[in-house]
Design a protein around this motif. Structure first.
Motif, PDB file in Angstrom:
ATOM      1  N   TYR A  10       0.854  -1.185   0.000  1.00 26.15           N
ATOM      2  CA  TYR A  10       0.000   0.000   0.000  1.00 26.15           C
ATOM      3  C   TYR A  10       0.888   1.232   0.000  1.00 26.15           C
ATOM      4  O   TYR A  10       1.817   1.335   0.796  1.00 26.15           O
ATOM      5  N   ARG A  11       0.584   2.137  -0.899  1.00 22.42           N
ATOM      6  CA  ARG A  11       1.336   3.393  -0.954  1.00 22.42           C
ATOM      7  C   ARG A  11       0.439   4.516  -0.484  1.00 22.42           C
ATOM      8  O   ARG A  11      -0.550   4.831  -1.131  1.00 22.42           O
ATOM      9  N   GLY A  12       0.779   5.087   0.660  1.00 18.31           N
ATOM     10  CA  GLY A  12      -0.003   6.182   1.211  1.00 18.31           C
ATOM     11  C   GLY A  12       0.132   7.458   0.403  1.00 18.31           C
ATOM     12  O   GLY A  12      -0.774   8.257   0.318  1.00 18.31           O
ATOM     13  N   ALA A  13       1.299   7.625  -0.216  1.00 20.32           N
ATOM     14  CA  ALA A  13       1.485   8.792  -1.072  1.00 20.32           C
ATOM     15  C   ALA A  13       0.718   8.554  -2.367  1.00 20.32           C
ATOM     16  O   ALA A  13       0.453   7.420  -2.728  1.00 20.32           O
ATOM     17  N   PRO A  14       0.359   9.599  -3.068  1.00 15.41           N
ATOM     18  CA  PRO A  14      -0.375   9.397  -4.322  1.00 15.41           C
ATOM     19  C   PRO A  14       0.345   8.444  -5.260  1.00 15.41           C
ATOM     20  O   PRO A  14       1.532   8.563  -5.490  1.00 15.41           O
ATOM     21  N   ALA A  15      -0.406   7.487  -5.758  1.00 13.77           N
ATOM     22  CA  ALA A  15       0.116   6.533  -6.726  1.00 13.77           C
ATOM     23  C   ALA A  15      -0.025   7.123  -8.119  1.00 13.77           C
ATOM     24  O   ALA A  15      -0.850   8.005  -8.337  1.00 13.77           O
ATOM     25  N   PRO A  16       0.744   6.650  -9.090  1.00 13.41           N
ATOM     26  CA  PRO A  16       0.712   7.255 -10.409  1.00 13.41           C
ATOM     27  C   PRO A  16      -0.615   7.084 -11.154  1.00 13.41           C
ATOM     28  O   PRO A  16      -0.952   7.901 -11.986  1.00 13.41           O
ATOM     29  N   VAL A  17      -1.396   6.030 -10.861  1.00 12.79           N
ATOM     30  CA  VAL A  17      -2.604   5.788 -11.636  1.00 12.79           C
ATOM     31  C   VAL A  17      -3.851   6.241 -10.896  1.00 12.79           C
ATOM     32  O   VAL A  17      -4.644   7.008 -11.400  1.00 12.79           O
ATOM     33  N   ASN A  18      -4.056   5.781  -9.716  1.00 15.32           N
ATOM     34  CA  ASN A  18      -5.224   6.174  -8.927  1.00 15.32           C
ATOM     35  C   ASN A  18      -4.675   6.893  -7.702  1.00 15.32           C
ATOM     36  O   ASN A  18      -4.299   6.274  -6.732  1.00 15.32           O
ATOM     37  N   ASN A  19      -4.633   8.195  -7.739  1.00 18.77           N
ATOM     38  CA  ASN A  19      -3.863   8.964  -6.766  1.00 18.77           C
ATOM     39  C   ASN A  19      -4.627   9.392  -5.515  1.00 18.77           C
ATOM     40  O   ASN A  19      -4.307  10.409  -4.925  1.00 18.77           O
ATOM     41  N   VAL A  20      -5.600   8.615  -5.080  1.00 24.40           N
ATOM     42  CA  VAL A  20      -6.320   8.947  -3.857  1.00 24.40           C
ATOM     43  C   VAL A  20      -5.932   7.947  -2.761  1.00 24.40           C
ATOM     44  O   VAL A  20      -6.264   6.774  -2.858  1.00 24.40           O
ATOM     45  N   PRO A  21      -5.183   8.393  -1.730  1.00 26.82           N
ATOM     46  CA  PRO A  21      -4.810   7.482  -0.648  1.00 26.82           C
ATOM     47  C   PRO A  21      -6.046   6.894   0.043  1.00 26.82           C
ATOM     48  O   PRO A  21      -7.099   7.546   0.126  1.00 26.82           O
ATOM     49  N   MET A  22      -5.924   5.680   0.530  1.00 27.28           N
ATOM     50  CA  MET A  22      -7.063   4.957   1.103  1.00 27.28           C
ATOM     51  C   MET A  22      -7.707   5.705   2.268  1.00 27.28           C
ATOM     52  O   MET A  22      -8.916   5.605   2.460  1.00 27.28           O
ATOM     53  N   ASP A  23      -6.929   6.471   3.028  1.00 27.88           N
ATOM     54  CA  ASP A  23      -7.530   7.188   4.160  1.00 27.88           C
ATOM     55  C   ASP A  23      -8.456   8.318   3.699  1.00 27.88           C
ATOM     56  O   ASP A  23      -9.136   8.940   4.507  1.00 27.88           O
ATOM     57  N   GLN A  24      -8.529   8.561   2.382  1.00 30.41           N
ATOM     58  CA  GLN A  24      -9.436   9.563   1.839  1.00 30.41           C
ATOM     59  C   GLN A  24     -10.608   8.934   1.077  1.00 30.41           C
ATOM     60  O   GLN A  24     -11.401   9.646   0.470  1.00 30.41           O
ATOM     61  N   TRP A  25     -10.715   7.610   1.090  1.00 34.62           N
ATOM     62  CA  TRP A  25     -11.829   6.940   0.427  1.00 34.62           C
ATOM     63  C   TRP A  25     -13.083   7.067   1.276  1.00 34.62           C
ATOM     64  O   TRP A  25     -13.024   7.163   2.502  1.00 34.62           O
ATOM     65  N   THR A  26     -14.233   6.998   0.627  1.00 27.68           N
ATOM     66  CA  THR A  26     -15.506   7.000   1.346  1.00 27.68           C
ATOM     67  C   THR A  26     -15.730   5.609   1.959  1.00 27.68           C
ATOM     68  O   THR A  26     -15.117   4.626   1.517  1.00 27.68           O
ATOM     69  N   PRO A  27     -16.610   5.513   2.949  1.00 32.17           N
ATOM     70  CA  PRO A  27     -16.925   4.191   3.503  1.00 32.17           C
ATOM     71  C   PRO A  27     -17.431   3.221   2.423  1.00 32.17           C
ATOM     72  O   PRO A  27     -17.108   2.032   2.459  1.00 32.17           O
ATOM     73  N   GLU A  28     -18.166   3.711   1.456  1.00 32.09           N
ATOM     74  CA  GLU A  28     -18.671   2.863   0.376  1.00 32.09           C
ATOM     75  C   GLU A  28     -17.530   2.340  -0.494  1.00 32.09           C
ATOM     76  O   GLU A  28     -17.547   1.186  -0.938  1.00 32.09           O
ATOM     77  N   GLU A  29     -16.540   3.190  -0.758  1.00 28.99           N
ATOM     78  CA  GLU A  29     -15.389   2.772  -1.561  1.00 28.99           C
ATOM     79  C   GLU A  29     -14.564   1.722  -0.820  1.00 28.99           C
ATOM     80  O   GLU A  29     -14.098   0.749  -1.430  1.00 28.99           O
ATOM     81  N   ILE A  30     -14.404   1.905   0.478  1.00 29.11           N
ATOM     82  CA  ILE A  30     -13.682   0.910   1.280  1.00 29.11           C
ATOM     83  C   ILE A  30     -14.450  -0.412   1.284  1.00 29.11           C
ATOM     84  O   ILE A  30     -13.862  -1.482   1.097  1.00 29.11           O
ATOM     85  N   SER A  31     -15.779  -0.336   1.441  1.00 30.44           N
ATOM     86  CA  SER A  31     -16.602  -1.556   1.428  1.00 30.44           C
ATOM     87  C   SER A  31     -16.496  -2.276   0.089  1.00 30.44           C
ATOM     88  O   SER A  31     -16.386  -3.504   0.043  1.00 30.44           O
ATOM     89  N   ALA A  32     -16.524  -1.529  -1.019  1.00 27.74           N
ATOM     90  CA  ALA A  32     -16.423  -2.139  -2.343  1.00 27.74           C
ATOM     91  C   ALA A  32     -15.058  -2.811  -2.523  1.00 27.74           C
ATOM     92  O   ALA A  32     -14.963  -3.905  -3.083  1.00 27.74           O
ATOM     93  N   HIS A  33     -14.011  -2.171  -2.023  1.00 27.83           N
ATOM     94  CA  HIS A  33     -12.664  -2.748  -2.100  1.00 27.83           C
ATOM     95  C   HIS A  33     -12.603  -4.050  -1.300  1.00 27.83           C
ATOM     96  O   HIS A  33     -12.101  -5.068  -1.789  1.00 27.83           O
ATOM     97  N   MET A  34     -13.108  -4.018  -0.084  1.00 30.41           N
ATOM     98  CA  MET A  34     -13.078  -5.202   0.775  1.00 30.41           C
ATOM     99  C   MET A  34     -13.922  -6.328   0.176  1.00 30.41           C
ATOM    100  O   MET A  34     -13.543  -7.500   0.244  1.00 30.41           O
ATOM    101  N   GLN A  35     -15.060  -5.993  -0.447  1.00 28.65           N
ATOM    102  CA  GLN A  35     -15.900  -7.009  -1.083  1.00 28.65           C
ATOM    103  C   GLN A  35     -15.162  -7.654  -2.251  1.00 28.65           C
ATOM    104  O   GLN A  35     -15.227  -8.863  -2.453  1.00 28.65           O
ATOM    105  N   TYR A  36     -14.442  -6.853  -3.028  1.00 27.38           N
ATOM    106  CA  TYR A  36     -13.649  -7.384  -4.135  1.00 27.38           C
ATOM    107  C   TYR A  36     -12.633  -8.388  -3.607  1.00 27.38           C
ATOM    108  O   TYR A  36     -12.467  -9.475  -4.177  1.00 27.38           O
ATOM    109  N   MET A  37     -11.951  -8.024  -2.525  1.00 29.38           N
ATOM    110  CA  MET A  37     -10.950  -8.918  -1.937  1.00 29.38           C
ATOM    111  C   MET A  37     -11.602 -10.216  -1.463  1.00 29.38           C
ATOM    112  O   MET A  37     -11.076 -11.309  -1.695  1.00 29.38           O
TER     113      MET A  37
END
Length: 135
Positions: A10-37
């Protein structure tokens, strides 16, 4: 069959492709990520390729024997960088190519805005037998 470790970075600094660090994701985005996993692991359980996996907390400590009986301790993983190990998955697959294919699929987990995060995954084979020296 061969076992591989898929090590999630996990890269906390902005990544080159999707530059939004996880601590700035919405609860829905985190849930969607966890569901994918979860769905990814379930799919591999169905094919018999999933062995184990776990997410890791961002806190951690480095410890190293100092030769005097009291190990020095330093703060957290990768204290001098924004990169850390976020988790891991062990797979048991027929080939290296299959391990790479699955790592690519896992790297496509959604992040901010539902876009793939293009997460870096390290693919490491398990050592199956010690090397033999012949003369």
């Amino acid at each position: 069959m061969a076992k591989y470790l898929l090590l999630k970075h996990y890269r906390g600094a902005p990544a080159p492709v999707n530059n939004v660090p996880m601590d700035q994701w919405t609860p829905e985005e985190i849930s969607a990520h966890m569901q994918y996993m979860h769905d990814f692991a379930a799919r591999l359980e169905g094919t018999g390729e999933f062995v184990d996996g776990q997410a890791l907390a961002p806190e951690g400590t480095f410890v190293r024997y100092d030769g005097e009986g009291r190990p020095p301790v330093t703060d957290g993983p990768f204290a001098e960088t924004k990169d850390l190990i976020a988790g891991w998955m062990v797979i048991d697959v027929d080939s290296y190519e299959r391990a790479i294919e699955l790592a690519g699929d896992l790297s496509a987990a959604p992040g901010a805005g539902g876009k793939p995060i293009h997460e870096w995954l390290e693919v490491r084979p398990f050592l199956t037998s010690p090397p033999t020296i012949t003369e």
